[in-house]
Motif scaffolding. Structure first.
Motif, mmCIF file in Angstrom:
data_model
loop_
_atom_site.group_PDB
_atom_site.id
_atom_site.type_symbol
_atom_site.label_atom_id
_atom_site.label_comp_id
_atom_site.label_asym_id
_atom_site.label_seq_id
_atom_site.Cartn_x
_atom_site.Cartn_y
_atom_site.Cartn_z
ATOM 1 N N TRP A 186 0.849 -1.184 0.000
ATOM 2 C CA TRP A 186 0.000 0.000 0.000
ATOM 3 C C TRP A 186 0.882 1.230 0.000
ATOM 4 N N GLU A 187 0.512 2.232 -0.775
ATOM 5 C CA GLU A 187 1.181 3.524 -0.771
ATOM 6 C C GLU A 187 0.125 4.609 -0.896
ATOM 7 N N PRO A 188 0.384 5.793 -0.350
ATOM 8 C CA PRO A 188 -0.589 6.881 -0.501
ATOM 9 C C PRO A 188 -0.688 7.309 -1.958
ATOM 10 N N SER A 219 -3.666 18.730 4.105
ATOM 11 C CA SER A 219 -5.119 18.667 4.284
ATOM 12 C C SER A 219 -5.576 17.245 4.596
ATOM 13 N N GLU A 220 -4.919 16.267 3.981
ATOM 14 C CA GLU A 220 -5.271 14.873 4.246
ATOM 15 C C GLU A 220 -4.787 14.451 5.634
ATOM 16 N N ARG A 221 -3.602 14.932 6.026
ATOM 17 C CA ARG A 221 -3.093 14.603 7.356
ATOM 18 C C ARG A 221 -4.031 15.136 8.429
ATOM 19 N N VAL A 222 -4.518 16.341 8.240
ATOM 20 C CA VAL A 222 -5.449 16.922 9.210
ATOM 21 C C VAL A 222 -6.690 16.044 9.343
ATOM 22 N N LYS A 223 -7.224 15.568 8.217
ATOM 23 C CA LYS A 223 -8.416 14.707 8.268
ATOM 24 C C LYS A 223 -8.126 13.412 9.016
#
Length: 207
Positions: A144-146, A161-165
């Protein structure tokens, strides 16, 4: 090392020894002094760990012990009187990741595990060193990779923004099931910390 850190003669400043492990072998801690030592377990839900932690190239079995056995080791260390901490890093987000983390925290809480600190981090890369060693040792490719990473400072991170979510979900699940644990972030930017109001210094690297 643990007896040295517990002895005022060899550790007059009272410095703390912080052990970090993916092991389940807490039997080696039995009978050792518990002052000035913290045992940190590197953990993730089982399906997340299975995507990230190394596997033997011939059998494809995971090299590290199952998460259930490592949680049992957490409980053992806690019963011995050691301060127990967790490091949940990297948080990965494959399908159904929210449910995996919810079940993980609920299981740990049901066992009676009470980590003092829980440090969270998301996927990041600094250099291609992991791929270099993977090729050298003949290890399997990552499962798996982002979908995207962007450079921030010295690392390639999942976009802010994704880290915050992610941090709006996983630490809250931790607080829900382990309300007495102190939550913090690892190697995170001040902007993200400020947005989440997680600018504390309760991470694993500090006393």
């Amino acid at each position: 090392l643990i007896p040295m850190f517990a002895d005022p003669e060899t550790n007059p400043a009272g410095n703390r020894l912080i052990l970090l492990t993916k092991s389940k072998n807490t039997q080696y801690l039995e009978g050792l002094p518990t002052s000035n030592a913290a045992v940190t377990f590197s953990l993730n839900p089982e399906p997340i760990a299975d995507l990230w932690e190394g596997k033997w190239p011939d059998t494809r079995e995971r090299i590290t012990p199952p998460i259930a056995e490592r949680l049992a080791a957490c409980l053992d260390a806690q019963r011995m009187g050691f301060e127990v901490r967790w490091r949940i890093d990297p948080i990965l987000t494959p399908p159904a990741w929210e449910r995996a983390y919810e079940e993980f925290f609920a299981e740990a809480a049901g066992m009676g595990i009470r980590p003092r600190n829980v440090t969270f981090g998301t996927y990041r890369e600094k250099t291609p060193l992991l791929d270099t060693w993977r090729e050298k040792w003949g290890l399997p490719e990552m499962e798996w990779e982002p979908s995207a990473v962007a450079r921030e400072g010295t690392h390639l991170h999942v976009p802010a923004s994704e880290r915050v979510k992610i941090y709006e979900v996983v630490p809250d699940l931790c607080r829900k099931h382990l309300p007495d644990s102190r939550v913090s972030l690892c190697k995170e930017t001040h902007a993200v910390r400020k947005q989440l109001r997680l600018c504390n210094a309760d991470c694993n690297c500090l006393p």
